[in-house]
Design a protein around this motif. Structure first.
Motif, PDB file in Angstrom:
ATOM      1  N   VAL A  70       0.843  -1.205   0.000  1.00  0.00           N
ATOM      2  CA  VAL A  70       0.000   0.000   0.000  1.00  0.00           C
ATOM      3  C   VAL A  70       0.874   1.249   0.000  1.00  0.00           C
ATOM      4  CG1 VAL A  70      -1.677   1.325   1.330  1.00  0.00           C
ATOM      5  CG2 VAL A  70      -1.915  -1.155   1.152  1.00  0.00           C
ATOM      6  N   PHE A  71       1.905   1.238   0.863  1.00  0.00           N
ATOM      7  CA  PHE A  71       2.797   2.398   0.948  1.00  0.00           C
ATOM      8  C   PHE A  71       3.529   2.619  -0.383  1.00  0.00           C
ATOM      9  CE2 PHE A  71       6.936   4.313   1.938  1.00  0.00           C
ATOM     10  CZ  PHE A  71       6.521   5.475   2.588  1.00  0.00           C
ATOM     11  N   ASP A  72       4.000   1.529  -0.983  1.00  0.00           N
ATOM     12  CA  ASP A  72       4.690   1.635  -2.272  1.00  0.00           C
ATOM     13  C   ASP A  72       3.778   2.239  -3.338  1.00  0.00           C
ATOM     14  OD1 ASP A  72       6.943   0.552  -1.174  1.00  0.00           O
ATOM     15  OD2 ASP A  72       6.627  -1.472  -1.949  1.00  0.00           O
ATOM     16  N   LYS A  73       2.478   1.912  -3.247  1.00  0.00           N
ATOM     17  CA  LYS A  73       1.503   2.473  -4.195  1.00  0.00           C
ATOM     18  C   LYS A  73       1.380   3.987  -3.993  1.00  0.00           C
ATOM     19  CE  LYS A  73      -1.933   2.038  -7.227  1.00  0.00           C
ATOM     20  NZ  LYS A  73      -2.484   3.387  -7.227  1.00  0.00           N
ATOM     21  N   TYR A  74       1.337   4.413  -2.720  1.00  0.00           N
ATOM     22  CA  TYR A  74       1.295   5.849  -2.430  1.00  0.00           C
ATOM     23  C   TYR A  74       2.517   6.548  -3.021  1.00  0.00           C
ATOM     24  CZ  TYR A  74      -2.581   5.415   0.935  1.00  0.00           C
ATOM     25  OH  TYR A  74      -3.792   5.201   1.529  1.00  0.00           O
ATOM     26  N   ARG A 294      15.112 -14.890 -17.181  1.00  0.00           N
ATOM     27  CA  ARG A 294      15.209 -13.932 -18.298  1.00  0.00           C
ATOM     28  C   ARG A 294      14.864 -12.522 -17.833  1.00  0.00           C
ATOM     29  NH1 ARG A 294      12.568 -18.092 -21.171  1.00  0.00           N
ATOM     30  NH2 ARG A 294      10.587 -16.981 -21.022  1.00  0.00           N
ATOM     31  N   LEU A 295      13.796 -12.436 -17.026  1.00  0.00           N
ATOM     32  CA  LEU A 295      13.374 -11.123 -16.522  1.00  0.00           C
ATOM     33  C   LEU A 295      14.471 -10.517 -15.651  1.00  0.00           C
ATOM     34  CD1 LEU A 295      11.159  -9.007 -16.290  1.00  0.00           C
ATOM     35  CD2 LEU A 295      10.255 -10.256 -14.315  1.00  0.00           C
ATOM     36  N   LYS A 296      15.089 -11.361 -14.841  1.00  0.00           N
ATOM     37  CA  LYS A 296      16.178 -10.867 -13.984  1.00  0.00           C
ATOM     38  C   LYS A 296      17.339 -10.332 -14.824  1.00  0.00           C
ATOM     39  CE  LYS A 296      15.983 -12.993  -9.464  1.00  0.00           C
ATOM     40  NZ  LYS A 296      16.783 -13.701  -8.466  1.00  0.00           N
ATOM     41  N   ILE A 297      17.707 -11.096 -15.847  1.00  0.00           N
ATOM     42  CA  ILE A 297      18.821 -10.682 -16.707  1.00  0.00           C
ATOM     43  C   ILE A 297      18.510  -9.358 -17.388  1.00  0.00           C
ATOM     44  CG2 ILE A 297      20.124 -11.278 -18.785  1.00  0.00           C
ATOM     45  CD1 ILE A 297      19.843 -14.211 -17.971  1.00  0.00           C
ATOM     46  N   VAL A 298      17.289  -9.236 -17.891  1.00  0.00           N
ATOM     47  CA  VAL A 298      16.888  -8.006 -18.577  1.00  0.00           C
ATOM     48  C   VAL A 298      16.909  -6.828 -17.608  1.00  0.00           C
ATOM     49  CG1 VAL A 298      14.972  -6.832 -19.708  1.00  0.00           C
ATOM     50  CG2 VAL A 298      15.523  -9.176 -20.344  1.00  0.00           C
ATOM     51  N   ASN A 299      16.326  -7.008 -16.415  1.00  0.00           N
ATOM     52  CA  ASN A 299      16.289  -5.920 -15.433  1.00  0.00           C
ATOM     53  C   ASN A 299      17.696  -5.492 -15.016  1.00  0.00           C
ATOM     54  OD1 ASN A 299      13.515  -5.706 -15.348  1.00  0.00           O
ATOM     55  ND2 ASN A 299      13.277  -7.150 -13.660  1.00  0.00           N
ATOM     56  N   ARG A 300      18.575  -6.488 -14.837  1.00  0.00           N
ATOM     57  CA  ARG A 300      19.940  -6.169 -14.433  1.00  0.00           C
ATOM     58  C   ARG A 300      20.671  -5.394 -15.525  1.00  0.00           C
ATOM     59  NH1 ARG A 300      23.211 -11.306 -14.074  1.00  0.00           N
ATOM     60  NH2 ARG A 300      23.251 -10.956 -16.310  1.00  0.00           N
ATOM     61  N   TYR A 318      15.924  -3.490 -10.701  1.00  0.00           N
ATOM     62  CA  TYR A 318      17.172  -4.025 -10.137  1.00  0.00           C
ATOM     63  C   TYR A 318      17.728  -3.091  -9.069  1.00  0.00           C
ATOM     64  CZ  TYR A 318      21.823  -6.205 -10.043  1.00  0.00           C
ATOM     65  OH  TYR A 318      22.973  -6.838  -9.658  1.00  0.00           O
ATOM     66  N   GLY A 319      17.566  -1.789  -9.276  1.00  0.00           N
ATOM     67  CA  GLY A 319      18.040  -0.818  -8.294  1.00  0.00           C
ATOM     68  C   GLY A 319      17.319  -0.960  -6.964  1.00  0.00           C
ATOM     69  N   ILE A 320      15.999  -1.119  -7.032  1.00  0.00           N
ATOM     70  CA  ILE A 320      15.199  -1.297  -5.811  1.00  0.00           C
ATOM     71  C   ILE A 320      15.579  -2.611  -5.131  1.00  0.00           C
ATOM     72  CG2 ILE A 320      12.852  -1.687  -4.948  1.00  0.00           C
ATOM     73  CD1 ILE A 320      11.894   0.211  -7.194  1.00  0.00           C
ATOM     74  N   TYR A 321      15.765  -3.663  -5.939  1.00  0.00           N
ATOM     75  CA  TYR A 321      16.163  -4.967  -5.384  1.00  0.00           C
ATOM     76  C   TYR A 321      17.503  -4.857  -4.655  1.00  0.00           C
ATOM     77  CZ  TYR A 321      17.952  -9.729  -5.155  1.00  0.00           C
ATOM     78  OH  TYR A 321      18.500 -10.895  -4.699  1.00  0.00           O
ATOM     79  N   ILE A 326      20.934  -5.253  -0.111  1.00  0.00           N
ATOM     80  CA  ILE A 326      22.148  -4.771   0.566  1.00  0.00           C
ATOM     81  C   ILE A 326      21.871  -4.567   2.048  1.00  0.00           C
ATOM     82  CG2 ILE A 326      23.630  -2.730   0.831  1.00  0.00           C
ATOM     83  CD1 ILE A 326      23.659  -2.541  -2.243  1.00  0.00           C
ATOM     84  N   ARG A 327      20.724  -3.963   2.363  1.00  0.00           N
ATOM     85  CA  ARG A 327      20.357  -3.772   3.783  1.00  0.00           C
ATOM     86  C   ARG A 327      20.202  -5.122   4.475  1.00  0.00           C
ATOM     87  NH1 ARG A 327      16.807   0.150   1.656  1.00  0.00           N
ATOM     88  NH2 ARG A 327      15.034  -1.232   2.017  1.00  0.00           N
TER      89      ARG A 327
END
Length: 550
Positions: A70-74, A294-300, A318-321, A326-327
């Protein structure tokens, strides 16, 4: 919306706090439930509490996931709204500059060049606005085409074909109207065609007209056919012309020869995305990688391409992931050994987790963190530096020490095959890394320690060890008696003490009364206060018998 967003954020923080508290309680109960040194009653109660808390944790995590979505949608809505306002402002400014450029008599003048430069800078800002609106990376090609109110090109136009919305330009005496082709080919998105009188026509994807001596045609940004005898554009040239082809980054076409050949053919023959996808699915790369991979490779690779271009990549998939992983990796290292990883170290682990699809494999993640585990240095109150373990590593090592001690051994005795070479010669670090990566199991080590302790023991002792008792438990009554009679701390009495071991033989276990009498024959007894008092009393009695004392 801001108020609702803040309430949701408050709920998220509250849930995180509850989860953190619950995790600490779970770790404590897990320690008691699995600890071999605790009573059966405590272990049973801890196990019951552990199961209840784990069920509660699952509920809280599900609730946290719901509120986070929900927060991500906001956040996405706010970002999109800001992007729309920014895009509208840029569109207005770009249109204004377009009009100013059209009023210039000399397209190569300093003023005209300045206007063009300002327009180019707006394209990059507009790309960022489009990315914010959709939540997905947008290419410069898309941004530029939208600002110019034309469709973004996705493939080259074949010889003689026409674009869907080609603009009608002026024609020479023998020129044709929109979409017609001269004998030497059609135009691409930026290809200008001229008749004998030099009139110029342009179309977004091949809509220009040519006269008998019209100029050749171009592809999306210069690639395309130039006549019936034109050769396909080489892959390297295509990849330099645009960031993405058929919504796939350059990297994809470099990793598999068939995919690269397919792109050249698709651009040369003007395939649409549907046809290209159907053909791509037959390539080895596509068939050996699942949809998620495949989706992972493309996003990366989109992330890498955008980053190389100087774009802000923190809001890409990929940046959000990476940011979240990392955290998580840092927190895991802190929990395991109280080690603080640098951002670069944590990112290297996060990238390996992503590339290997290891998100749900705790042992595999632990193995990636193992090289970073070791002692940390802290400063004590007296200014002395102390190197020691922390976190779960410290707890696990203390458990191992307890297992060894409970059976009369040291850690080296119960782990004779552990190698400290990979840990710089430090046995403790080698042991803890083995526990972390799963190559060492505390329960198995406990069992092996009892088997080792049973060697040379009477049948009675071997039987009890086989039932899960430690030597410490078996000899506890006799150690306590030794402590009382010899005036020693029972916990300091070595389990290999000859007097202690004499309490249990092949003939059976000695009763405590007989063992107490045996202890007075031990050399240590003569140094006890009780022994000295008994000697003193005996001496006094003798003196009295001889009349030397009243």
């Amino acid at each position: 919306m801001a108020e609702s967003k803040n309430r949701t954020l408050g709920r998220i923080n509250g849930l995180k706090s509850k989860i953190s508290t619950l995790n600490r309680s779970i770790n404590t109960n897990k320690k008691f439930a699995q600890g071999v040194d605790y009573s059966d009653e405590l272990r049973a109660k801890s196990l019951a509490a552990l199961k209840k808390e784990q069920a509660e944790l699952k509920k809280l995590q599900a609730e946290l996931k719901k509120y986070t979505a929900v927060f991500d949608k906001y956040v996405a809505d706010e970002r999109s709204e800001k992007g729309k306002k920014k895009a509208a402002a840029i569109e207005a400014e770009y249109a204004k500059l377009q009009k100013a450029l059209g009023l210039q008599f000399d397209p190569n003048s300093a003023d005209a060049k300045k206007i063009k430069a300002d327009m180019e800078s707006l394209v990059k800002d507009y790309q960022g606005a489009l990315t914010a609106i959709s939540g997905k990376p947008s290419s410069l090609i898309v941004a530029k085409s939208r600002l110019n109110k034309v469709a973004a090109p996705t493939f080259g136009t074949p010889t003689g074909s026409t674009g869907p919305t080609g603009a009608k330009g002026p024609t020479g005496p023998t020129g044709s109207p929109v979409g017609a082709t001269g004998p030497t080919g059609a135009t691409g998105p930026t290809g200008g065609a001229t008749g004998p009188t030099g009139a110029r026509a342009t179309g977004p994807t091949g809509g220009g007209a040519t006269g008998p001596t019209g100029a050749g045609a171009t592809g999306p940004t210069g690639a395309g056919a130039t006549g019936p005898a034109a050769k396909p554009t080489p892959l390297e040239t295509l990849l330099k012309q645009t960031e993405f082809w058929y919504d796939l980054p350059d990297y994809i076409f470099k990793i598999d020869t068939k995919l690269g050949e397919l792109l050249v053919e698709a651009v040369d023959k003007g395939w649409d995305a549907k046809k290209f996808l159907a053909k791509a699915k037959l390539t080895p790369w596509w068939q050996k990688n699942a949809d998620t991979v495949r989706l992972k490779i493309v996003n990366r690779e989109k992330y890498n391409d955008l980053k190389a271009a100087g774009e802000d990549v923190k809001n890409t998939e990929y940046g959000i992931y990476l940011d979240g992983q990392i955290r998580s990796v840092k927190a895991k290292a802190k929990q395991m050994s109280n080690v603080t990883l640098t951002d670069l170290q944590a990112q290297s682990v996060a990238q390996k987790i992503y590339d290997g699809n290891l998100e749900g494999d705790e042992l595999a993640i632990n193995a990636l963190l193992v090289p970073f585990l070791g002692k940390t240095t802290s400063i004590a109150g007296n200014g002395i530096s102390i190197s020691s373990f922390g976190g779960d590593a410290l707890k696990n090592y203390q458990i191992l020490q307890g297992i060894a001690k409970a059976n009369g051994f040291s850690i080296k005795d119960i782990l004779p095959n552990i190698s400290a070479l990979t840990a710089g010669g430090d046995l403790e670090t080698a042991v803890l890394r083995g526990l972390a990566d799963g190559s060492l199991d505390i329960n198995r080590i406990s069992q092996d320690a009892r088997v080792l302790a049973s060697q040379g023991q009477p049948d009675y002792v071997r039987g009890l060890l086989g039932q899960g008792y430690d030597l410490q438990d078996i000899y506890a009554p006799y150690r306590n008696q030794m402590g009382a009679v010899l005036e020693l701390d029972a916990n300091t009495i070595d389990l290999n003490d000859p007097t202690l071991r004499s309490a249990i033989t092949d003939k059976g276990d000695m009763n405590l009364y007989d063992f107490k009498k045996l202890l007075k024959q031990d050399n240590r007894w003569q140094y006890t206060a009780t022994a000295k008092e008994e000697v003193s009393n005996a001496t006094l009695g003798i003196l009295r018998d001889f009349g030397f004392q009243g």
